[in-house]
Design a protein around this motif. Structure first.
Motif, mmCIF file in Angstrom:
data_model
loop_
_atom_site.group_PDB
_atom_site.id
_atom_site.type_symbol
_atom_site.label_atom_id
_atom_site.label_comp_id
_atom_site.label_asym_id
_atom_site.label_seq_id
_atom_site.Cartn_x
_atom_site.Cartn_y
_atom_site.Cartn_z
ATOM 1 N N VAL A 340 28.683 53.070 40.199
ATOM 2 C CA VAL A 340 29.477 52.988 38.787
ATOM 3 C C VAL A 340 31.341 53.084 38.682
ATOM 4 C CG1 VAL A 340 28.694 52.296 36.641
ATOM 5 C CG2 VAL A 340 26.762 52.610 38.068
ATOM 6 N N ARG A 341 31.549 54.387 38.864
ATOM 7 C CA ARG A 341 32.765 54.587 38.794
ATOM 8 C C ARG A 341 33.613 53.787 40.063
ATOM 9 N NH1 ARG A 341 30.537 59.703 38.025
ATOM 10 N NH2 ARG A 341 31.388 60.205 39.648
ATOM 11 N N THR A 342 33.477 53.353 40.082
ATOM 12 C CA THR A 342 33.662 52.982 41.935
ATOM 13 C C THR A 342 33.716 51.358 41.944
ATOM 14 O OG1 THR A 342 33.156 54.729 43.475
ATOM 15 C CG2 THR A 342 34.016 52.503 44.472
ATOM 16 N N ALA A 343 32.941 50.980 41.147
ATOM 17 C CA ALA A 343 33.181 49.796 40.669
ATOM 18 C C ALA A 343 34.428 49.174 39.627
ATOM 19 C CB ALA A 343 31.980 49.060 40.373
ATOM 20 N N ALA A 344 33.857 50.318 38.695
ATOM 21 C CA ALA A 344 34.849 49.934 37.603
ATOM 22 C C ALA A 344 36.748 50.476 37.929
ATOM 23 C CB ALA A 344 34.554 50.658 36.762
ATOM 24 N N ALA A 345 37.126 50.720 38.968
ATOM 25 C CA ALA A 345 38.161 51.413 39.372
ATOM 26 C C ALA A 345 38.624 49.858 40.105
ATOM 27 C CB ALA A 345 38.283 52.121 40.457
ATOM 28 N N ALA A 346 37.931 49.647 41.272
ATOM 29 C CA ALA A 346 37.972 47.962 41.632
ATOM 30 C C ALA A 346 38.273 46.934 40.507
ATOM 31 C CB ALA A 346 36.926 48.068 43.144
ATOM 32 N N ASP A 347 37.481 47.199 39.779
ATOM 33 C CA ASP A 347 37.228 45.256 39.187
ATOM 34 C C ASP A 347 38.157 46.071 37.782
ATOM 35 O OD1 ASP A 347 34.924 44.383 39.286
ATOM 36 O OD2 ASP A 347 33.731 45.346 38.391
ATOM 37 N N ALA A 348 39.080 46.916 37.732
ATOM 38 C CA ALA A 348 40.970 47.155 37.133
ATOM 39 C C ALA A 348 41.626 46.963 37.889
ATOM 40 C CB ALA A 348 40.360 48.116 36.628
ATOM 41 N N THR A 349 41.867 47.151 39.185
ATOM 42 C CA THR A 349 42.431 47.163 40.103
ATOM 43 C C THR A 349 42.777 45.310 40.230
ATOM 44 O OG1 THR A 349 42.526 48.287 41.254
ATOM 45 C CG2 THR A 349 43.643 46.952 41.885
ATOM 46 N N ALA A 350 41.419 44.779 40.421
ATOM 47 C CA ALA A 350 41.247 43.437 40.328
ATOM 48 C C ALA A 350 41.453 42.704 39.482
ATOM 49 C CB ALA A 350 40.106 42.898 40.540
ATOM 50 N N LEU A 351 41.725 42.684 37.503
ATOM 51 C CA LEU A 351 42.202 41.812 36.207
ATOM 52 C C LEU A 351 43.370 42.680 36.547
ATOM 53 C CD1 LEU A 351 39.369 43.768 33.995
ATOM 54 C CD2 LEU A 351 40.211 41.512 34.782
ATOM 55 N N HIS A 352 44.209 43.782 37.059
ATOM 56 C CA HIS A 352 45.623 43.673 37.021
ATOM 57 C C HIS A 352 45.833 42.304 37.469
ATOM 58 C CE1 HIS A 352 47.328 47.145 34.563
ATOM 59 N NE2 HIS A 352 45.511 48.228 35.519
ATOM 60 N N ALA A 353 45.661 42.224 38.829
ATOM 61 C CA ALA A 353 46.366 41.074 39.803
ATOM 62 C C ALA A 353 45.887 39.800 38.962
ATOM 63 C CB ALA A 353 44.849 41.952 41.056
ATOM 64 N N VAL A 354 45.006 39.626 38.457
ATOM 65 C CA VAL A 354 44.578 38.381 37.577
ATOM 66 C C VAL A 354 45.457 37.982 36.407
ATOM 67 C CG1 VAL A 354 43.533 36.867 35.949
ATOM 68 C CG2 VAL A 354 42.315 38.076 38.289
ATOM 69 N N LEU A 355 46.381 38.879 35.488
ATOM 70 C CA LEU A 355 46.609 39.159 35.007
ATOM 71 C C LEU A 355 48.403 38.788 34.798
ATOM 72 C CD1 LEU A 355 44.938 41.055 31.826
ATOM 73 C CD2 LEU A 355 45.333 38.508 31.946
ATOM 74 N N SER A 356 48.291 39.886 35.746
ATOM 75 C CA SER A 356 49.861 40.293 35.962
ATOM 76 C C SER A 356 50.516 38.718 37.286
ATOM 77 C CB SER A 356 49.949 41.463 37.694
ATOM 78 O OG SER A 356 49.778 42.399 36.957
ATOM 79 N N ALA A 357 50.015 38.088 37.644
ATOM 80 C CA ALA A 357 50.316 37.072 38.397
ATOM 81 C C ALA A 357 50.755 35.308 37.318
ATOM 82 C CB ALA A 357 49.252 35.862 39.568
ATOM 83 N N ARG A 358 52.017 35.834 37.091
ATOM 84 C CA ARG A 358 52.492 35.089 35.919
ATOM 85 C C ARG A 358 53.376 34.104 36.648
ATOM 86 N NH1 ARG A 358 56.186 38.435 34.736
ATOM 87 N NH2 ARG A 358 55.364 38.815 33.136
ATOM 88 N N SER A 359 52.818 32.282 36.144
ATOM 89 C CA SER A 359 53.214 31.657 36.919
ATOM 90 C C SER A 359 55.192 30.941 36.192
ATOM 91 C CB SER A 359 52.635 29.787 36.387
ATOM 92 O OG SER A 359 52.327 29.788 34.795
ATOM 93 N N GLY A 360 55.873 31.311 36.323
ATOM 94 C CA GLY A 360 57.023 31.712 36.543
ATOM 95 C C GLY A 360 57.607 32.167 35.801
#
Length: 373
Positions: A340-360
């Motif tokens: 459960v802890r490993t999954a939360a860490a992986a999901d946090a990394t995925a969230l950072h990537a989604v929110l950082s990929a700004r368009s412009g």
């Protein structure tokens, strides 16, 4: 700049600081809060101590808000700024945009002042038809979630994803994952949700503590009436509330092993920190039924992290499902199961990537384009 709440004040302050770094000759005035003042803006009125929340509170404060609104309009019409940046707080800010158009000050009304909205209202969940009045009154929208610009595709309003403030360089999260840390109980920042949600969290933690007697819980709060309500409920529960500590949210970074968090901004903060847990929510039954009907077909999850990842990465316990035994079992899984802890860490990394990929551009770069237009 106009920012009506503490979170908007923080977002606006970062935007202003970055805007000034690139354009040091700008003069910036604000209806906002202490963060905007610290960033160097001339603070015309501190809005952050006066944000009404419920319908009863809004009606009671109506005369005050009407006078404040007229003061904001009068100042803007007198000084005719080149750019008005409305930050979050759509209930007030979109009314201001409409008024500036009707007064002929904004570009939408034939004037020379650009009026833009930073942080899109959550049209994908509530009041989607507002996008048409926004297209009529605004020159642009800076969205903080990547799926939001598509909401405006049928309006002609220029909407850009400019990145989320929580993943901007220099942002310091108030939370971090600590396997030995306390459990976070976060029932929300308003008295009414706290009264509905916190009792279930107290009872859940009491059940969890039977099998984890050394664990403590921490409740982060915004002070004032919310603190008083939390203190009252802890006193009411007596021994069942043992091991629960209350602490102001602004007092440094907190390490936590798990979290039960009300849907809202804090649920995203928890998720980005990689803290395993669950999203919880309880409301008046009528409010719940009406709310679910309003968002039916638009979103499948309530937690913003789950919406972004398009799956229930942080399980949601809503309404009748928000009950102590289920929540206690989830807490046990979070602190006992390494998967459960490993999954939360992986999901946090995925969230950072989604929110950082700004368009412009960054928010400041985006805002600056309206100074040049």
């Amino acid at each position: 700049s106009v920012a009506g709440e503490h979170s908007g004040d923080q977002h606006a302050a970062k935007l202003v600081a970055d805007l000034w770094a690139a354009h040091p000759r700008l003069r910036i005035a604000a209806f906002g809060g202490p963060r905007l003042r610290e960033a160097g803006a001339q603070l015309l009125f501190d809005m952050t101590g006066f944000s009404a929340v419920g319908i009863v509170e809004i009606l009671a404060a109506y005369p005050f808000y009407r006078k404040l609104f007229e003061r904001m309009v009068a100042w803007t019409l007198r000084w005719k700024p080149r750019l008005v940046i409305l930050v979050d707080y759509p209930g007030l800010n979109l009314r201001l945009a409409d008024r500036l158009r009707r007064a002929g000050l904004s570009r939408a009304g034939g004037g020379e002042t650009a009026v833009i909205q930073y942080v899109s209202p959550q049209l994908w969940a509530w009041k989607p038809k507002r996008r048409f009045s926004m297209a009529r009154d605004l020159d642009g929208v800076g969205a903080i979630f990547p799926f939001e610009p598509a909401v405006y595709a049928d309006t002609g309003l220029a909407a850009s994803f400019v990145g989320h403030p929580f993943v901007e360089p220099g942002h310091e999260s108030p939370l971090r994952f600590d396997p030995a840390g306390p459990v976070l109980l976060l029932p929300g920042s308003r008295p009414k949700p706290v009264r509905k949600i916190f009792p279930a969290l107290v009872e859940a933690f009491a059940l969890f503590r039977r099998t984890h007697p050394g664990r403590r819980a921490l409740v982060l709060h915004t002070g004032g009436e919310v603190h008083a309500e939390l203190y009252r409920l802890c006193a009411e529960y007596g021994d069942a509330a043992k091991g629960i500590d209350l602490r102001p949210v602004a007092e440094g970074t907190v390490g936590a092993s798990a979290a039960l968090v009300s849907s809202g901004t804090m649920s995203l903060t928890v998720a980005l920190a990689g803290i395993p847990g669950a999203v919880v929510y309880r409301a008046n039954p009528l409010t719940w039924v009406v709310g679910r009907r309003l968002i039916a077909g638009r979103v499948d999850n309530l937690g913003i992290a789950n919406i972004l990842l398009q799956r229930p990465a942080w399980p949601e316990y809503l309404q009748s499902a928000c009950e102590p035994r289920a929540l206690a079992a989830r807490l046990s899984a979070c602190v006992d199961d390494p998967a459960v802890r490993t999954a939360a860490a992986a999901d946090a990394t995925a969230l950072h990537a989604v929110l950082s990929a700004r368009s412009g551009s960054t928010p400041a770069e985006w805002a600056a384009t309206f100074l040049r237009a």
